[in-house]
Write a protein that holds these residues in place. Structure first.
Motif, PDB file in Angstrom:
ATOM      1  N   ASP A 465       0.828  -1.211   0.000  1.00  0.00           N
ATOM      2  CA  ASP A 465       0.000   0.000   0.000  1.00  0.00           C
ATOM      3  C   ASP A 465       0.859   1.256   0.000  1.00  0.00           C
ATOM      4  N   ILE A 466       2.047   1.192   0.580  1.00  0.00           N
ATOM      5  CA  ILE A 466       2.980   2.326   0.480  1.00  0.00           C
ATOM      6  C   ILE A 466       3.444   2.478  -0.975  1.00  0.00           C
ATOM      7  N   ALA A 467       3.757   1.364  -1.620  1.00  0.00           N
ATOM      8  CA  ALA A 467       4.163   1.422  -3.028  1.00  0.00           C
ATOM      9  C   ALA A 467       3.034   1.987  -3.891  1.00  0.00           C
ATOM     10  N   ARG A 468       1.782   1.647  -3.566  1.00  0.00           N
ATOM     11  CA  ARG A 468       0.641   2.208  -4.305  1.00  0.00           C
ATOM     12  C   ARG A 468       0.603   3.729  -4.152  1.00  0.00           C
ATOM     13  N   PHE A 469       0.884   4.208  -2.940  1.00  0.00           N
ATOM     14  CA  PHE A 469       0.902   5.672  -2.730  1.00  0.00           C
ATOM     15  C   PHE A 469       1.933   6.325  -3.634  1.00  0.00           C
ATOM     16  N   TRP A 470       3.140   5.757  -3.663  1.00  0.00           N
ATOM     17  CA  TRP A 470       4.186   6.387  -4.458  1.00  0.00           C
ATOM     18  C   TRP A 470       3.876   6.318  -5.951  1.00  0.00           C
ATOM     19  N   ALA A 471       3.240   5.245  -6.381  1.00  0.00           N
ATOM     20  CA  ALA A 471       2.859   5.153  -7.798  1.00  0.00           C
ATOM     21  C   ALA A 471       1.813   6.200  -8.156  1.00  0.00           C
ATOM     22  N   SER A 472       0.993   6.577  -7.164  1.00  0.00           N
ATOM     23  CA  SER A 472      -0.054   7.553  -7.453  1.00  0.00           C
ATOM     24  C   SER A 472       0.436   8.997  -7.363  1.00  0.00           C
ATOM     25  N   ILE A 473       1.471   9.243  -6.546  1.00  0.00           N
ATOM     26  CA  ILE A 473       1.991  10.616  -6.439  1.00  0.00           C
ATOM     27  C   ILE A 473       3.011  10.893  -7.542  1.00  0.00           C
ATOM     28  N   ALA A 474       3.648   9.845  -8.064  1.00  0.00           N
ATOM     29  CA  ALA A 474       4.607  10.021  -9.165  1.00  0.00           C
ATOM     30  C   ALA A 474       3.860  10.192 -10.483  1.00  0.00           C
ATOM     31  N   HIS A 475       4.412  11.010 -11.355  1.00  0.00           N
ATOM     32  CA  HIS A 475       3.808  11.175 -12.681  1.00  0.00           C
ATOM     33  C   HIS A 475       4.883  11.041 -13.756  1.00  0.00           C
ATOM     34  N   HIS A 476       4.469  10.626 -14.931  1.00  0.00           N
ATOM     35  CA  HIS A 476       5.404  10.404 -16.028  1.00  0.00           C
ATOM     36  C   HIS A 476       5.596  11.698 -16.805  1.00  0.00           C
ATOM     37  N   ASN A 477       6.856  12.087 -16.993  1.00  0.00           N
ATOM     38  CA  ASN A 477       7.205  13.239 -17.826  1.00  0.00           C
ATOM     39  C   ASN A 477       7.615  12.697 -19.189  1.00  0.00           C
ATOM     40  N   PRO A 478       6.768  12.866 -20.217  1.00  0.00           N
ATOM     41  CA  PRO A 478       7.062  12.265 -21.523  1.00  0.00           C
ATOM     42  C   PRO A 478       8.299  12.857 -22.191  1.00  0.00           C
ATOM     43  N   VAL A 479       8.625  14.107 -21.882  1.00  0.00           N
ATOM     44  CA  VAL A 479       9.803  14.731 -22.479  1.00  0.00           C
ATOM     45  C   VAL A 479      11.063  14.007 -22.024  1.00  0.00           C
ATOM     46  N   ASP A 481      10.888  11.050 -20.446  1.00  0.00           N
ATOM     47  CA  ASP A 481      10.541   9.641 -20.316  1.00  0.00           C
ATOM     48  C   ASP A 481      10.995   9.136 -18.948  1.00  0.00           C
ATOM     49  N   ARG A 482      10.676   9.941 -17.942  1.00  0.00           N
ATOM     50  CA  ARG A 482      11.031   9.638 -16.557  1.00  0.00           C
ATOM     51  C   ARG A 482       9.822   9.900 -15.656  1.00  0.00           C
ATOM     52  N   TYR A 483       9.825   9.217 -14.507  1.00  0.00           N
ATOM     53  CA  TYR A 483       8.811   9.485 -13.488  1.00  0.00           C
ATOM     54  C   TYR A 483       9.352  10.526 -12.514  1.00  0.00           C
ATOM     55  N   GLY A 505       6.621  22.675  -1.141  1.00  0.00           N
ATOM     56  CA  GLY A 505       7.402  21.529  -1.557  1.00  0.00           C
ATOM     57  C   GLY A 505       8.337  21.797  -2.717  1.00  0.00           C
ATOM     58  N   LEU A 506       9.061  20.744  -3.089  1.00  0.00           N
ATOM     59  CA  LEU A 506      10.105  20.821  -4.113  1.00  0.00           C
ATOM     60  C   LEU A 506       9.867  19.740  -5.159  1.00  0.00           C
ATOM     61  N   ARG A 507      10.545  19.878  -6.276  1.00  0.00           N
ATOM     62  CA  ARG A 507      10.445  18.898  -7.348  1.00  0.00           C
ATOM     63  C   ARG A 507      11.626  17.930  -7.281  1.00  0.00           C
ATOM     64  N   ASN A 508      11.304  16.659  -7.326  1.00  0.00           N
ATOM     65  CA  ASN A 508      12.314  15.616  -7.521  1.00  0.00           C
ATOM     66  C   ASN A 508      13.450  15.666  -6.490  1.00  0.00           C
ATOM     67  N   ASN A 509      13.069  15.569  -5.235  1.00  0.00           N
ATOM     68  CA  ASN A 509      14.070  15.390  -4.193  1.00  0.00           C
ATOM     69  C   ASN A 509      14.785  14.061  -4.437  1.00  0.00           C
ATOM     70  N   ALA A 510      16.101  14.110  -4.543  1.00  0.00           N
ATOM     71  CA  ALA A 510      16.867  12.927  -4.960  1.00  0.00           C
ATOM     72  C   ALA A 510      16.710  11.774  -3.977  1.00  0.00           C
ATOM     73  N   TYR A 511      16.772  12.058  -2.691  1.00  0.00           N
ATOM     74  CA  TYR A 511      16.616  11.000  -1.684  1.00  0.00           C
ATOM     75  C   TYR A 511      15.278  10.299  -1.875  1.00  0.00           C
ATOM     76  N   LYS A 558      12.793   3.962 -14.307  1.00  0.00           N
ATOM     77  CA  LYS A 558      12.687   5.266 -14.963  1.00  0.00           C
ATOM     78  C   LYS A 558      12.456   6.432 -14.001  1.00  0.00           C
ATOM     79  N   MET A 559      12.753   6.272 -12.720  1.00  0.00           N
ATOM     80  CA  MET A 559      12.640   7.432 -11.831  1.00  0.00           C
ATOM     81  C   MET A 559      13.703   8.454 -12.207  1.00  0.00           C
ATOM     82  N   PHE A 560      13.322   9.705 -12.167  1.00  0.00           N
ATOM     83  CA  PHE A 560      14.254  10.793 -12.487  1.00  0.00           C
ATOM     84  C   PHE A 560      15.073  11.146 -11.261  1.00  0.00           C
ATOM     85  N   VAL A 561      16.384  11.228 -11.433  1.00  0.00           N
ATOM     86  CA  VAL A 561      17.294  11.683 -10.381  1.00  0.00           C
ATOM     87  C   VAL A 561      18.042  12.887 -10.930  1.00  0.00           C
ATOM     88  N   PRO A 562      17.886  14.071 -10.306  1.00  0.00           N
ATOM     89  CA  PRO A 562      18.564  15.261 -10.841  1.00  0.00           C
ATOM     90  C   PRO A 562      20.061  15.243 -10.551  1.00  0.00           C
TER      91      PRO A 562
END
Length: 798
Positions: A465-479, A481-483, A505-511, A558-562
């Motif tokens: 159920d934690i993994a479900r939460f993260w799948a729902s808060i993450a979104h795909h950036n088609p440009v 091709d990363r989440y 909040g912030l975008r794409n916290n690496a941790y 495909k998770m994005f790491v800045p």
């Protein structure tokens, strides 16, 4: 000072709060600060007793705005013992001259000891020795022995033995404007001539708390027949016990206390059970012997021996003692989480944070049943986590940054800046990484214990159920091709949002993003571990779809790491565009700059503008994951990973980190164990001394730091011995750090007891008791340790 004794030889009023926290005594059910027996809250002393789950919510009206806070409640003070001679005023700090003083904490038995020689205004000299403990053998029992020795006088003595329910929560200066009244009186009562009892109820949560105290006095020939007078109010009761004292003859006062709450198992109601229990208690000596044996058993399981460094030895044992005061076998059967500041202070209002991440590794390898019980605290609050996710528009379970009684978000909306005295917005509820940390904790517990029953019954449901939460808060950036994940804060805490933005909040916290990539892969593994019938039932129960499972696989790749610069992980997207801070200026101006956020805001500036960090954030990944796990993770994501990259990132962020949390020293010390052993040991010693030395300037008196205390122990086993679990085997990779030659400790792996010893370039692993064979690897050498056997591994080359 010995390996087992923390001692102070002078009374220092400004240090009393710190010492009360360091010398608290507890048993995993309740804890009491190490104050003077006669002390009341007066700006120097702060008596405090706290129990797991003893929360209450109150509202404070601030500038016409209601502010709701939940607090771990300071419960009635059972310590009170006072003495009057010939009917004069009771002895206290203000009316005696202290001739000699000794305040000790016996680490081996979590016993608080004070010995004072005092001279009163009439010239009478008296030795007062107090010993007290909260029983590790009987979770409801506390005991105090007060030995009074008249040195140059004889006369009539009156001892006042009290239970005081008039206490409030006023132990943290920055909370003074918040409502501190949490208790309503119910009634006092007596149980025969020797016992007084008191009941209070928390005002909103309606938890009943009862304390019963039986006081007896003994002379050299046995128990004295003393006079007894009773005084009672609704929230206070005392007895006055009077007797004749003779010069040179010690008199012993024994106060036996029973502590019960309405949350306890197998009781009728707290008051009756407290009175019944205290009537059955034996003498102080009998109770102490049971208590001592219970601690002896715990030390056999938990002691860490460092024979060549007395200071390290003392502090490690002090930390073990405090962890076991809060998390003991008694705790495993409670509905309890781990307050970040233990049970001996009111900082963080007693809330449960992510500090579990640093606490569980020590327990997993020694007392896994405690970790299991503590993880159940999270499981029982899944309903609240699911409701929070749904309210925010997500799926699955979104756990709160600060948790208390029922698992709803307890993070304050405003907090006071001690530097400016102003109330400021608090956005730290956006530290959604706590849900990933809980996932991590469940998996590491399973890896260490092999507790398949827990995984199937509880753990898998939480993790999926934690993994479900993260799948729902993450979104795909088609440009790309990363989440991506937006609107969150990382462990850093200095950056709550982008400077000048109204958006939280912030975008794409690496941790956060790397943790989510990792847990997405593990969630798929968990699904495979669950038998088919249970898997189908579980999927139906939580509503897990094939699309979500497929998304986990994509997110794991495909998770994005800045990144910015030459292989530098950006703490979050846009970090490289922030301004550099003039660190030298702030060090010259303020000295201690650990809390740069408060300093900058007090100056009218904004920490969101700068490249600064409160504590390890992106580099924390290198601490939590061994290279053999992190390297393939990064490569699966399509990013390069190397030891040199770890070095560059660690050096880069070390120059921009204020270490405003002592947990930061733990993380950096662990990472540097491979890269720079000397620097690692320096950081380690800062962490090890941080509570005793109160390096944050007054915070330890508000409650010890559970995370850093447990983290110093985890660093020994995981950082410096390189303990790791791979493919069901126990791996070690010892580092040449510090003065650890001769290090030894017991541990438990998959139910098998082991003894580990480090000597020179050799590591010995023994299985002294019955258990299953354990596969162990050190470097390239593997061995199977059978029950009753051992193996010595050579490591380190020439």
């Amino acid at each position: 000072m010995t390996d087992w004794t923390l001692a102070f030889d002078t009374f220092e009023p400004e240090q009393e709060g710190l010492r009360e926290a360091l010398t608290s005594t507890g048993n995993g059910f309740f804890c009491t600060r190490g104050g003077l027996a006669w002390a009341q809250a007066d700006g120097v002393s702060y008596p405090g007793t706290y129990t797991h789950g003893g929360f209450n919510r109150e509202t404070t009206i601030m500038a016409g705005v209601p502010v709701l806070n939940e607090d771990l409640v300071n419960l009635p003070n059972w310590l009170l013992l006072e003495m009057r001679i010939e009917g004069e005023e009771a002895l206290d700090r203000e009316n005696v001259e202290i001739l000699s003083y000794r305040h000790e904490y016996d680490i081996r038995t979590a016993t608080t000891i004070r010995v004072l020689r005092v001279r009163d205004r009439a010239g009478r000299e008296t030795t007062l020795e107090t010993r007290r403990f909260v029983s590790m053998a009987d979770m409801h029992q506390a005991a105090m022995k007060w030995t009074i020795t008249p040195e140059n006088w004889s006369g009539r003595v009156e001892v006042i033995s009290a239970l005081d329910g008039r206490v409030t929560n006023k132990g943290v200066a920055r909370y003074q404007q918040l409502e501190g009244r949490h208790l309503d009186p119910v009634s006092p009562r007596t149980f025969g001539p020797e016992t007084i009892a008191l009941v209070v109820r928390t005002r909103q949560s309606r938890i009943y708390v009862a304390e019963a105290a039986r006081t007896r006095i003994f002379g050299v020939a046995g128990q004295l027949d003393v006079g007894r007078d009773l005084y009672q109010m609704q929230d206070y009761a005392h007895q006055v016990l009077s007797f004749e004292a003779t010069r040179g003859e010690p008199v012993r006062v024994e106060k036996m206390v029973a502590f019960y709450t309405s949350r306890d198992h197998a009781i009728n109601e707290p008051l009756v059970n407290a009175g019944k229990a205290v009537g059955r208690y034996g003498t102080y000596a009998e109770a102490f012997e049971h208590h001592r044996r219970a601690w002896e058993e715990l030390w056999e399981i938990c002691d860490v021996r460092v024979p060549n460094d007395e200071r390290v030895q003392l502090l490690l044992r002090l930390h073990i003692s405090h962890i076991l005061q809060v998390c003991s076998p008694h705790t495993s059967d409670l509905d309890a989480g781990v307050p970040a500041r233990g049970l001996n202070g009111e900082a963080y209002r007693g809330h449960i944070f992510w500090d579990e991440l640093f606490i569980y590794p020590f327990l997993n390898f020694r007392l896994p049943e405690i970790t299991r019980g503590l993880l159940m605290y999270r499981y029982r609050r899944m309903g609240e986590a699911r409701a929070a996710a749904k309210e925010a528009g997500y799926q699955g379970a979104m756990f709160p940054w600060q948790s208390g009684s029922d698992g709803q978000e307890e993070t304050q909306k405003v907090h006071i800046n001690p530097k400016s005295g102003k109330w400021e917005p608090d956005l730290s509820h956006n530290q959604r990484h706590v849900s990933a940390d809980i996932f991590y904790n469940v998996w590491r517990y399973y890896e260490t214990t092999g507790d398949t029953e827990f995984l199937l019954d509880y753990g898998a449901e939480m993790m999926l159920d934690i993994a479900r939460f993260w799948a729902s808060i993450a979104h795909h950036n088609p440009v790309r091709d990363r989440y991506e994940i937006h609107g969150v804060m990382g462990p850093d805490e200095f950056h709550e949002k982008y400077a000048g933005s109204d958006e939280e909040g912030l975008r794409n916290n690496a941790y956060t993003n790397v943790m989510v990539a990792w847990l997405s892969e593990i969630a798929l593994e968990v699904l495979d571990l669950v038998p088919e019938r249970r898997r189908q039932a579980l999927r139906a129960s939580i509503g897990l779809t094939d699309e979500e499972v497929e998304k986990w696989g994509e997110m794991s790749r495909k998770m994005f790491v800045p990144f910015h610069g030459d292989g530098l992980i950006s703490q979050f997207e846009g970090y490289d565009n922030l301004e550099e801070l003039d660190w030298d200026h702030y060090r010259r101006e303020y000295g201690n700059i650990q809390r740069l956020d408060r300093i900058l805001r007090a100056e009218g500036d904004d920490p969101d503008k700068y490249k600064l960090t409160k504590q390890a954030d992106a580099v924390l990944l290198f601490f939590l994951f061994p290279e053999d796990e992190l390297k393939p993770l990064f490569e699966r994501l399509g990013y390069e990973y190397s030891t040199e990259m770890v070095r560059r990132n660690t050096e880069y962020y070390d120059q921009r980190t204020s270490h405003g949390s002592t947990l930061s020293f733990i993380a950096h010390a662990g990472i540097l164990a491979d890269l720079d052993p000397e620097s690692s040991w320096e950081r380690y010693m800062v962490a090890l001394e941080s509570d005793v030395g109160d390096v944050q300037g007054g915070t330890t008196q508000e409650g010890i730091h559970m995370g850093v205390m447990a983290g110093t122990l985890d660093l020994i086993q995981r950082g410096y011995l390189g303990t790791d679990i791979r493919d069901g085997a126990l791996h070690f990779d010892p580092k040449p750090v510090g003065n650890l030659d001769g290090l030894s400790f017991p541990m438990q792996f998959h139910g098998t007891r082991l003894q580990i010893e480090l000597k020179g370039k050799q590591l010995t692993v023994a299985a002294p008791a019955d258990g299953q064979p354990v596969d162990v690897r050190v470097g390239d050498t593997a061995a199977r340790i059978e029950s009753g056997g051992s193996h010595t591994f050579d490591f380190g080359g020439e």
